[in-house]
Design a protein around this motif. Structure first.
Motif: not given
Length: 472
Positions: A225-228, A292, A295-296, A299-300, A324-325
């Protein structure tokens, strides 16, 4: 044993298969595509006697049984993106291509599995998982061309091994056709299944020498649900090691990639290939860190806090965080630029080795010096996954065509150092024929002897991909 020595029996066998499987399943002569003559390795291409294209496991079994009866050696072929010659035929051999065995048979959302035919491209598998709300985490630069069966056959690694493991960790069950034509079907969906030997591991990583994989049950994972991501600059390899330790403890299970680039790699990518980077040149090392999570917002914040901690501790000299992605993809473009080395460097020799993380910089420094001293005009660059112990390097002599690159001299230097430093000559690409003479640098005599026992037991006539990995 070539086609001339076999004479009519080989021709009769092919005609028999044309009748049974259809003309579209048997290609000979000028109808054989150039792609079936070689994989992506530097091994010279060879024209097979025929290319067989079965559409299911039963047809594959029939093809194998017919080849065996006519004593025709046969080699399995998937996407042909291997780098070690494992799918390359010899003159007079038959290539069994899985290019028609394509498709997703089932996605089971309850068991979180996908059943897929072995010729299906990896990117198709990834897309199907994504559309079903899942992630299939195996990812390689050749994702659009490589076949999932070939990924299993070589136990492919890729970018996210640090989080999800090698290909064998993503497989629950498979179907394979043995060298005698027996179809062994175990499309298991159970994560826990200790009922006797786990036979799938005989075939995963065996490079098509013990059987031909035809169908697979793959593990699926929740879609992140989130990628940083951050592209970091560091002064020393000691800082790289400290950053890895900090990432493992500070980011924990959300850490999905840790890609390290030495300054020589960075120079080639940014100056010769003109790839834009969000951090300046002039640093000792560059690291791409990705997570990965589920929780956006949380996690951010966690990622930002961790980066600040690394910066305050003096480990980081600079860092850019993806907003951003699209920026995550831009960061990966720096690491994935190695796919363009053919354009930026010209002909070159690629290496894929395994080493303890603490020894990688020493290896890179010693190897670079040894190549320069031992081979006039030799240049090299270093990069890799590092967090899973995988270092890549590329070496070349500018101006020489591929066939004139001093590969034997390079191999002697590179693999000699690998043996000295207790590493592996192949972290994720396999052995095939290109690394076969060096297998003893990474495996003991007892291990190689047992490999021969297994090969001899399953393929006593030595007709399935003979001479690859080991010799009987």
């Amino acid at each position: 044993m070539d086609a001339v020595e076999r004479g009519r029996p080989g021709e009769d066998a092919l005609e028999e298969l044309r009748v049974e499987l259809g003309a579209q399943a048997v290609l000979t002569g000028n109808d054989i595509p150039l792609r079936n003559r070689n994989d992506w390795s530097s091994k010279p291409p060879a024209q097979p006697l025929a290319v067989l294209r079965p559409s299911n496991s039963e047809e594959a079994a029939r093809a194998i049984a017919t080849c065996r009866a006519a004593r025709l050696p046969f080699v399995p072929q998937g996407g042909l993106t291997g780098l070690c010659g494992g799918a390359t035929p010899e003159p007079g051999w038959v290539a069994i291509s899985l290019e028609r065995m394509v498709g997703i048979e089932e996605i089971d959302p309850v068991s979180a599995t996908m059943t897929v035919k072995a010729g299906t491209p990896l990117e198709v598998v990834q897309r199907a998982a994504d559309e079903a709300g899942f992630l299939f985490p195996l990812d390689l630069g050749s994702r659009g061309s490589c076949a999932i069966g070939g990924n299993l056959s070589t136990n492919a690694g890729g970018n996210r091994v640090i989080r999800y493991g090698m290909t064998r960790d993503l497989v629950l069950g498979l179907e394979v056709v043995l060298p005698d034509g027996t179809v062994l079907t175990n499309l298991n969906k159970l994560l826990k299944n200790n009922a006797g030997y786990d036979l799938k591991h005989l075939f995963i990583g065996s490079e098509g020498t013990l059987g031909i994989i035809t169908r697979v049950v793959l593990r699926l994972f929740p879609k992140p649900r989130s990628t940083t991501a951050a592209l970091c600059a560091l002064s020393s390899y000691a800082d790289v090691a400290a950053l890895l330790a900090g990432a493992r403890s500070g980011l924990g299970p959300i850490l999905s990639a840790f890609e390290v680039m030495w300054p020589d790699y960075w120079q080639v990518v940014t100056e010769r290939l003109k790839v834009r980077s969000p951090v300046a040149s002039g640093h000792g090392f560059y690291v791409l860190v990705e997570t990965h999570g589920s929780d956006e917002a949380t996690d951010a914040a966690r990622f930002q806090s961790w980066l600040e901690e690394m910066m305050e501790s003096g480990i980081l000299a600079d860092a850019a965080v993806a907003q951003s992605h699209a920026q995550v993809k831009d960061f990966w473009a720096v690491r994935d630029a190695c796919a363009e080395f053919g354009t930026g460097l010209g002909p070159h020799i690629s290496y894929d080795i395994g080493l303890q993380v603490g020894r990688m910089d020493s290896f890179a420094s010693r190897c670079k010096t040894a190549l320069e001293a031992g081979i006039p005009g030799c240049e090299s660059v270093y990069y890799g996954h590092i967090g899973d112990g995988n270092l890549h390097l590329v070496a070349w002599v500018a101006g020489l065509p591929l066939g004139e690159q001093p590969k034997d001299a390079m191999d002697t230097i590179v693999y000699g150092l690998v043996r000295e430093m207790g590493g592996s000559i192949s972290a994720e690409h396999g052995i095939g024929t290109m690394k076969k003479k060096w297998l003893g640098h990474a495996r003991s005599e007892a291990e190689i002897a047992l490999m021969r026992v297994l090969k001899g037991a399953l393929d006593p006539e030595n007709l399935l991909n003979p001479g690859k990995v080991i010799s009987l």
